[in-house]
Design an enzyme around this catalytic site. Structure first.
Site, PDB file in Angstrom:
ATOM      1  NE  ARG B  58      18.008  12.353   7.674  1.00  0.00           N
ATOM      2  CZ  ARG B  58      16.651  11.640   7.584  1.00  0.00           C
ATOM      3  NH1 ARG B  58      16.180  10.325   7.942  1.00  0.00           N
ATOM      4  NH2 ARG B  58      15.757  12.220   7.043  1.00  0.00           N
ATOM      5  CE  LYS B 170       3.743  -4.753   2.233  1.00  0.00           C
ATOM      6  NZ  LYS B 170       3.158  -4.761   3.356  1.00  0.00           N
ATOM      7  CG  HIS B 200       8.169  -9.313  -0.152  1.00  0.00           C
ATOM      8  ND1 HIS B 200       7.153  -7.507   0.026  1.00  0.00           N
ATOM      9  CD2 HIS B 200       7.650  -9.789  -0.757  1.00  0.00           C
ATOM     10  CE1 HIS B 200       6.785  -8.462   1.404  1.00  0.00           C
ATOM     11  NE2 HIS B 200       6.926  -9.706   0.870  1.00  0.00           N
ATOM     12  CE  LYS B 204       7.048 -14.154  -0.847  1.00  0.00           C
ATOM     13  NZ  LYS B 204       7.987 -14.583  -0.088  1.00  0.00           N
ATOM     14  CD  GLU B 238       3.599 -12.069   8.655  1.00  0.00           C
ATOM     15  OE1 GLU B 238       4.833 -12.296   9.256  1.00  0.00           O
ATOM     16  OE2 GLU B 238       2.789 -11.441   9.150  1.00  0.00           O
ATOM     17  CG  ASP B 257       1.517  -5.282   7.484  1.00  0.00           C
ATOM     18  OD1 ASP B 257       2.277  -5.140   6.872  1.00  0.00           O
ATOM     19  OD2 ASP B 257       2.072  -5.701   8.025  1.00  0.00           O
ATOM     20  CG  HIS B 262       1.255  -9.263   0.837  1.00  0.00           C
ATOM     21  ND1 HIS B 262       1.868  -8.202  -0.716  1.00  0.00           N
ATOM     22  CD2 HIS B 262       1.267  -8.770   2.151  1.00  0.00           C
ATOM     23  CE1 HIS B 262       2.883  -7.943   0.858  1.00  0.00           C
ATOM     24  NE2 HIS B 262       3.060  -8.148   1.186  1.00  0.00           N
ATOM     25  CE  LYS B 362       3.099  -8.874  11.699  1.00  0.00           C
ATOM     26  NZ  LYS B 362       3.940  -9.868  10.861  1.00  0.00           N
TER      27      LYS B 362
END
Lengths: 432, 510
Positions: B58, B170, B200, B204, B238, B257, B262, B362
């Protein structure tokens, strides 16, 4: 020379290598090694310049690198002004620093990224030339250095120097020091001849020999190729000039992708130009490129005054012209400058042109910007491509990471040999 | 007719000319990943002669303004810095911008017109790769818009030209039904071979190397089964928090997530049987078999085998960090999980009875993604050692941050006495191959242009992944009690450690 002296030298070098590998100074470094690289140099003028190439290579490729300076030129070896000009361009912008043991101590706190340190007690002269000046009584000498790799690992460099008459001793000393279980790759610096005793001495147990025909010349490459093909036990051959052609081949193939491959059957002419070399020096880049094209088209080649004539399987003949263009300062003689394909009565043109003289001074000695252009009467496509840095160490690294033997390279060298053989037969029959 | 000049070259696979159309060109993904990846491909000479990018989002802006924005993005996020002016001067004229709302037909009519012009001037031969770098809610509008404007032709074969392909980011839906609906929508407009669902992680290098490691070395594969493997630990940890994505994370959580995609992909690559070839469908068939072999989780098993958690305040890498519930756009009483650990079984001949422990979260102690194969102990201890005997061998494949493979084994300490010590043989990719490896997006974009879907998720694979996690989501929904808390900077809630302790095991510390 007595065996005792060699044994003493080996004992010292082994001790220094142990100090490097097991000592505390580099205890935080990875000890992974991917191979043994044996650089053999038979000309002192080259040796000094080549050491920086060895170090850069050892930085890129975790390894034990040997730099063997064999003093005393063999008889009958070609040495052109061109090769020395090319060799003058070696090692431009070397990224490593040489540090003495004392400097190393002083810099411990700084943790330098790229450094070389002496493993022994005294600071050595950094160059082989200086080492050679150590005195007439020193027949064979050696030193060990540590080289931090780009990835926080540790390579080592073993310098060994000695006279040509003791080439077998030197080769045997290298044999004793190579890392076991890992391949031995011989990098021959400068011109080589397959029947040279020094060359053979260092090829006893190598998996692969790497030459650079851009410096050594095409005759040298072909003679070594023939020697490697004589027995399965001989090392496989790689050539830096061939590897450097890779991007040119890829971009040339791109001309004929999609639906354009039928144009290969209606080629009118191929024009190749190179940075001017000495009169009489046949630039190997141009010869290898030409032979590659001929091989892929299934064509035979014959030399002509302007370059070559290719004869395709369908009987179609077209010229491949090879012409020199002015060579700006910093560009090596014989460097490929452009290739141009014309087909279908010149309705189709495709060209790769190197911007000679526009290299990035800090990263490359040669110009490395290519312009790719294609015009087929309807569409014009253009692309600008940056080649990688033209440092010898970069191309060596690429070469070492490629397969030991490339069938395409073998086929291309056979095409060149077949051309020479046909030419010889033709001359014989003319004489007859 | 094939191109004889291609044969034997190092870069054997041809990338056909094409236009990449990015929906969501103003977003973070485009700036941080996609445009730097495309530029890096240009630097490495991997892009075809005929190439263009059209960014859509936009808000009006000129092509030049878009190029300027992308120049800044590439300069900031590319792994190849600084920008090479020679390459950029050539790359930038191929970048175009088209303003438009994704739900409006006019956007697609204009896009069609623009593409016709660009394709003729840039020689991209009508090949189009649409990249959906947009939230899931926008996908339907875009796909229908493309269909409405006649921008898509449905193909059954990957070799049909000119090609039209679509890359979907995703998450592929938020549960099985929505994934199936999304697949249904894509399937109405595109053939399955035209759809590239990107995860992704699969781009790797180390993830790809899992296959090489297993199937190109004869040493490990004979041990890769229930006879020798005690258990497997998969960690996707993470140390960062939600990083300003509180609204997104509130609707997603760690299970959706990370685990659903993954972590399950890592599990599949670890547990799968050798594929008959490296053809896309051969590899994906084997992964789907693993997903189908996962033992379904019922309500009772979920209580005993799945642990969730949410981080409170704590210290990470020396910094004091706030609790999840104090993050912007996160509800003060949020019950969203920021950590999941589970015990999973692959009910197959090879893996019968071998637990796979999976954890993701996380604000954990450190960033680490790895697969660790814990081998069985020796059957009889002949060495007198305290603490329960000799440690078992562990083979660890680290995916990030440092790609490496390590093998733990036991040796004798030098000396008169028999003292055993664990040591690790450690292979680091960077040390041998250098650290400047291509980014996952570079590989994946190139594969999509070439039409190679091996590293992309197939429709049935995505649905099967949801099928496995959906009962967990349902169980949590039925029982919306807040998840147990864990300190930021720790390795998750106590219940996670108890999960393994109940089996006489404990988590590795990566």
């Amino acid at each position: 020379m007595s065996g005792t002296r060699i044994a003493a030298l080996l004992g010292r070098l082994e001790g220094e290598l142990r100090t490097l590998r097991d000592g505390e100074k580099f205890s935080n470094k990875s000890r992974i090694s991917a191979g043994n690289l044996v650089f053999v140099c038979t000309a002192r003028s080259i040796a000094n310049r080549y050491i920086s190439v060895v170090d850069e290579m050892a930085q890129r490729f975790p390894s034990r690198a040997f730099f063997v300076a064999v003093e005393g030129a063999p008889t009958g070896m070609r040495s052109s002004a061109d090769s020395s000009t090319r060799l003058d361009l070696l090692g431009e912008g070397a990224a490593v620093r040489i540090l003495s043991a004392q400097q190393l101590e002083a810099q411990d706190d700084e943790g330098p990224r790229s450094m070389m340190g002496l493993a022994g007690d005294s600071a050595p002269p950094p160059s082989m030339e200086n080492a050679a000046d150590a005195g007439p009584n020193v027949d064979v000498d050696g030193r060990v250095y540590a080289i931090e790799t780009d990835a926080d690992g540790l390579s080592d460099r073993v310098d060994i120097r000695g006279p040509r008459a003791f080439a077998r001793h030197l080769a045997s000393a290298v044999d004793a020091l190579v890392l076991p279980e890992l391949p031995v790759i011989l990098v021959w610096v400068g011109a080589a001849r397959a029947d040279d005793g020094v060359f053979q001495a260092f090829n006893d147990d190598t998996k692969r020999v790497i030459t650079d025909s851009a410096y050594a010349g095409l005759d040298s490459l072909l003679s070594i190729f023939q020697w490697t093909q004589e027995a399965d036990t001989r090392p496989r051959l790689s050539d830096l000039a061939w590897v450097r052609l890779g991007p040119w081949q890829e971009l040339t193939a791109r001309f004929f992708d999609d639906d354009r491959s039928p144009l290969l059957d209606v080629l009118d002419r191929i024009e190749i130009s190179h940075a001017a070399a000495d009169v009489g020096f046949q630039p190997p880049d141009c010869a290898l490129f030409t032979a590659w094209i001929a091989n892929r088209l299934g064509a035979t080649l014959e030399r002509d005054s302007f370059g070559y004539i290719a004869t395709q399987k369908n009987g179609r003949r077209f010229p491949i012209t090879v012409t020199p263009v002015p060579r700006p300062k910093g560009v090596a003689p014989g460097t490929l400058a452009s290739v141009r394909f014309l087909a279908k009565n010149s309705e189709f043109t495709a060209q790769i042109k190197r911007d000679l003289g526009t290299g990035r001074g800090d990263q490359t000695a040669d110009a490395d910007l290519l312009h790719w252009h294609i015009a087929d009467g309807v569409t014009v496509l253009e692309q600008t491509i940056r080649l990688h840095s033209n440092k010898v160490s970069y191309w060596l690294d690429r070469t070492v990471r490629r397969p030991d033997e490339e069938p395409l390279f073998v086929a291309v060298l056979k095409t060149l040999l077949a051309m020479d053989a046909a030419q010889d037969r033709a001359q014989e029959s003319l004489r007859g | 007719m094939s191109n004889p000049l291609r044969e034997g070259l190092e870069a054997g696979r041809v990338v056909p000319p094409c236009t990449v159309v990015i929906f969501g060109a103003g977003g973070d993904l485009t700036r941080r990943k996609l445009m730097p990846a495309l530029y890096n491909l240009a630097v490495s000479r991997a892009l075809p002669g005929g190439f263009a990018v059209v960014g859509i989002s936009r808000g009006e802006k000129s092509d030049d303004a878009f190029r300027e924005e992308m120049h800044e993005a590439v300069g900031t996020f590319s792994r190849k810095k600084p920008i090479d002016p020679g390459i950029w001067t050539d790359f930038a004229p191929g970048l175009f911008f088209q303003a438009g709302a994704f739900g409006e037909a006019e956007t697609y009519a204009k896009l069609k017109e623009r593409l016709d012009t660009i394709e003729s001037s840039r020689g991209t031969k009508g090949n189009r790769l649409f990249y959906l770098a947009v939230p899931p809610s926008e996908v339907r509008g875009i796909v229908e818009g493309l269909r409405g404007a006649g921008l898509v032709e449905k193909h059954t074969s990957i070799s049909e030209l000119p090609f039209t392909r679509i890359i979907a980011e995703k998450p592929f839906g938020h549960d099985r039904a929505s994934a199936a609906a999304l697949n249904g929508l894509l399937g109405e407009v595109f053939g399955e071979r035209q759809v590239f669902r990107i995860d992704h992680y699969l781009g790797k290098e180390t993830v790809q190397n899992l296959l090489v490691f297993r199937f190109a070395n004869s040493l490990f594969e004979p041990l890769w089964n229930r006879e020798h493997v005690d258990h497997v630990q998969i960690t996707v940890a993470e140390d960062i928090g939600v990083e300003g994505r509180g609204r997104f994370y509130e609707q997603t959580g760690a299970l959706r997530d990370i685990v659903q995609n993954h972590a399950l992909q890592l599990l599949c690559l670890t547990a799968m049987e050798p594929p008959i070839s490296l053809h896309a469908d051969a590899v994906r068939d084997e992964k789907v078999k693993v997903l189908r072999s996962l033992r379904p989780l019922g309500p009772r098993t979920i209580r005993s085998s799945v642990v969730r958690g949410q981080y409170t305040g704590g210290f990470v890498r020396g910094d004091e960090v706030r609790a999840y519930r104090q993050e912007p756009d996160v509800a003060g009483e949020s019950s969203t999980e920021t950590f999941v650990a589970m015990r999973v079984f692959v009910d197959s001949w090879r893996w019968g009875g071998v637990p796979f422990y999976v954890r993701a979260g996380k604000r954990l102690n450190r960033r680490a993604t790895e697969v660790a194969i814990h081998f069985k102990r020796v059957p009889h201890a002949i060495f007198p050692v305290p603490d329960g005997g000799i440690s078992p061998n562990v083979l660890t494949m680290r995916i990030q941050p440092d790609e490496q493979i390590a093998l733990r084994f036991t040796t004798k300490e030098p000396g008169q006495n028999t003292v055993l010590r664990d040591v690790a043989m450690d292979f680091r990719y960077g040390s041998t191959f250098g650290s400047n490896t291509p980014e996952a997006y570079e590989r994946l974009l190139l594969d999509a242009m070439r039409g190679d879907a091996t590293l992309f998720t197939r429709a049935d694979e995505a649905e099967q992944q949801w099928a496995f996690v959906e009962p967990i989501l349902a169980a949590w929904q039925e029982n919306p009690t807040p998840p147990p808390m864990y300190d930021a900077g720790s390795w998750g809630p106590e219940a996670s450690h108890e999960l393994l302790a109940a089996d006489g095991r404990r988590w590795r510390k990566p």
